[in-house]
Design an enzyme around this catalytic site. Structure first.
Site, PDB file in Angstrom:
ATOM      1  N   LYS A  53      58.560 -28.667 -25.965  1.00 29.38           N
ATOM      2  CA  LYS A  53      57.431 -29.141 -26.649  1.00 29.38           C
ATOM      3  C   LYS A  53      57.572 -30.362 -27.704  1.00 29.38           C
ATOM      4  O   LYS A  53      56.942 -31.379 -27.754  1.00 29.38           O
ATOM      5  CB  LYS A  53      56.533 -28.005 -27.313  1.00 29.38           C
ATOM      6  CG  LYS A  53      56.005 -27.079 -26.118  1.00 29.38           C
ATOM      7  CD  LYS A  53      55.288 -25.686 -26.905  1.00 29.38           C
ATOM      8  CE  LYS A  53      54.781 -24.939 -25.722  1.00 29.38           C
ATOM      9  NZ  LYS A  53      54.568 -23.680 -26.232  1.00 29.38           N
ATOM     10  N   GLN A  97      53.482 -20.023 -31.109  1.00 26.77           N
ATOM     11  CA  GLN A  97      53.959 -19.566 -29.672  1.00 26.77           C
ATOM     12  C   GLN A  97      53.868 -18.051 -29.733  1.00 26.77           C
ATOM     13  O   GLN A  97      54.127 -17.284 -30.512  1.00 26.77           O
ATOM     14  CB  GLN A  97      55.412 -19.941 -29.780  1.00 26.77           C
ATOM     15  CG  GLN A  97      56.077 -19.696 -28.582  1.00 26.77           C
ATOM     16  CD  GLN A  97      55.787 -20.738 -27.471  1.00 26.77           C
ATOM     17  OE1 GLN A  97      55.289 -21.681 -27.417  1.00 26.77           O
ATOM     18  NE2 GLN A  97      55.913 -19.815 -26.243  1.00 26.77           N
ATOM     19  N   ASP A 120      45.814 -24.784 -27.299  1.00 20.86           N
ATOM     20  CA  ASP A 120      46.155 -23.812 -26.460  1.00 20.86           C
ATOM     21  C   ASP A 120      45.080 -23.303 -25.642  1.00 20.86           C
ATOM     22  O   ASP A 120      44.839 -22.593 -24.522  1.00 20.86           O
ATOM     23  CB  ASP A 120      46.923 -22.565 -27.135  1.00 20.86           C
ATOM     24  CG  ASP A 120      48.356 -22.575 -26.714  1.00 20.86           C
ATOM     25  OD1 ASP A 120      49.027 -23.073 -25.789  1.00 20.86           O
ATOM     26  OD2 ASP A 120      49.053 -22.048 -27.583  1.00 20.86           O
TER      27      ASP A 120
HETATM   28  N1  GUN Z   1      53.683 -17.966 -24.500  1.00 25.48           N
HETATM   29  C1  GUN Z   1      53.732 -18.017 -23.207  1.00 25.48           C
HETATM   30  N2  GUN Z   1      52.915 -19.039 -22.714  1.00 25.48           N
HETATM   31  C2  GUN Z   1      52.360 -19.609 -23.868  1.00 25.48           C
HETATM   32  C3  GUN Z   1      51.385 -20.745 -24.307  1.00 25.48           C
HETATM   33  O1  GUN Z   1      50.979 -21.375 -23.000  1.00 25.48           O
HETATM   34  N3  GUN Z   1      51.241 -20.916 -25.403  1.00 25.48           N
HETATM   35  C4  GUN Z   1      51.630 -20.154 -26.094  1.00 25.48           C
HETATM   36  N4  GUN Z   1      51.185 -20.445 -27.577  1.00 25.48           N
HETATM   37  N5  GUN Z   1      52.354 -19.171 -26.200  1.00 25.48           N
HETATM   38  C5  GUN Z   1      52.832 -19.017 -25.044  1.00 25.48           C
END
Ligand code: GUN
Length: 293
Positions: A53, A97, A120
């Site tokens: 990211k 996350q 998200d």
């Molecule tokens: N953990 C697994 N997939 C995701 C996601 O799309 N966003 C976030 N914040 N955590 C994750």
């Protein structure tokens, strides 16, 4: 011939478009999209995702912050950090996350992210907006699946889409995106999950199958119909003594057998995975440009 749906190439197209729009946003309105990521603990997969990211932000000319905290961080400190980012005008998107350590209340954390910065799409306000068909941030992985279908010119209207898995991150928003009365959606959707006595009964009916079960190669080609479009959201590492590292990545679908039935299929890796980050960048750009709220 089975079409391989190249998520890596589609994600690159999306990223090139965002890079171009970002240059225009900077030049025209003096706005640089900004993303803040909070990473708690030492989950190896989470570290890999967060690095990707940050790299994507750099490539696209976004401002970005990655804050790492130990698994022992207090919930109070996490909530205060999110509130600080909510108030920070350089930050247009906030991502915490997941998964979080057990002592931190996930719902409380997700509720603290301001809905207008919730790139998200996990805040209940954005979940509700998605269900109601209102402008919102859609969760990145299912949004990426919709983009693959659209850009690959796969008809969804009136097709029977079977989503296997009912998670808040993939299954539920996936179903909502597929059945929306909108162009490139409008599918007839079945969600099936662990309580189904016979999952194959459903998968055999799918025109479009979306697998998000988290079990390596759980869905076999024997249980798919000819011409199905297979979208495999799973990423699982399995042992394979023949592979150079002794392990390899597989999806939730048994690729070889499913390819014999499918008209189109996403590979793992290189299918849905790269789309998730591209859609996160798109949501962050849309926040910066004021396109949603
Ligand atoms: N953990 C697994 N997939 C995701 C996601 O799309 N966003 C976030 N914040 N955590 C994750």
């Amino acid at each position: 011939m089975t079409q391989i749906l190249d998520g890596k190439a589609i994600a690159q197209d999306v990223r090139n478009e965002i890079a171009e729009k970002t240059r225009e946003l900077k030049a025209g309105r003096g706005i640089q999209p900004g993303l803040a990521v909070l990473l708690i603990g030492d989950n190896a997969a989470s570290h890999v995702y967060v690095r990707s990211k940050a790299k994507a932000c750099e490539e696209l000319g976004f401002y970005s912050i990655v804050l790492e905290k130990p698994a022992t961080v207090s919930e109070k400190e996490v909530l205060e950090q999110i509130q600080a980012w909510n108030a920070d005008p350089r930050i247009h998107g906030i991502l915490v996350q997941l998964p979080l350590p057990a002592h931190i209340d996930e719902q409380c954390v997700l509720l603290t992210v301001h809905p207008a910065k919730d790139v998200d799409g996990f805040h209940p306000e954005n979940v509700g907006r998605l269900v109601a068909g209102l402008p919102c941030y859609a969760p990145c992985t299912p949004a990426g699946v919709m983009e693959i279908l659209k850009r690959s010119h796969i008809e969804t209207k009136g097709k029977h889409a079977v989503v296997v898995g009912r998670s808040n991150i993939v299954g539920k928003p996936m179903a909502n995106l597929l059945y929306q009365k909108a162009p490139n959606a409008n599918a007839i959707v079945t969600i099936c999950h662990t309580a189904a006595p016979d999952i194959a009964y459903y998968t055999r009916q799918a025109d479009i199958l979306v697998a998000a079960v988290g079990v390596p190669e759980a869905i076999h080609g024997d249980n798919l119909k000819d011409g199905v479009v297979v979208i495999d959201v799973g990423i699982n590492r399995i042992d394979d003594p023949a592979a150079p590292k002794g392990t390899r990545l597989v999806g939730d679908v048994h690729f070889e057998s499913a390819s014999e039935k499918a008209s189109a299929i996403t590979p793992v890796p290189g299918g849905v995975g790269p789309m998730t980050i591209a859609m996160l960048m798109l949501n962050t750009y849309r926040s910066a440009a004021g396109e949603v709220y």
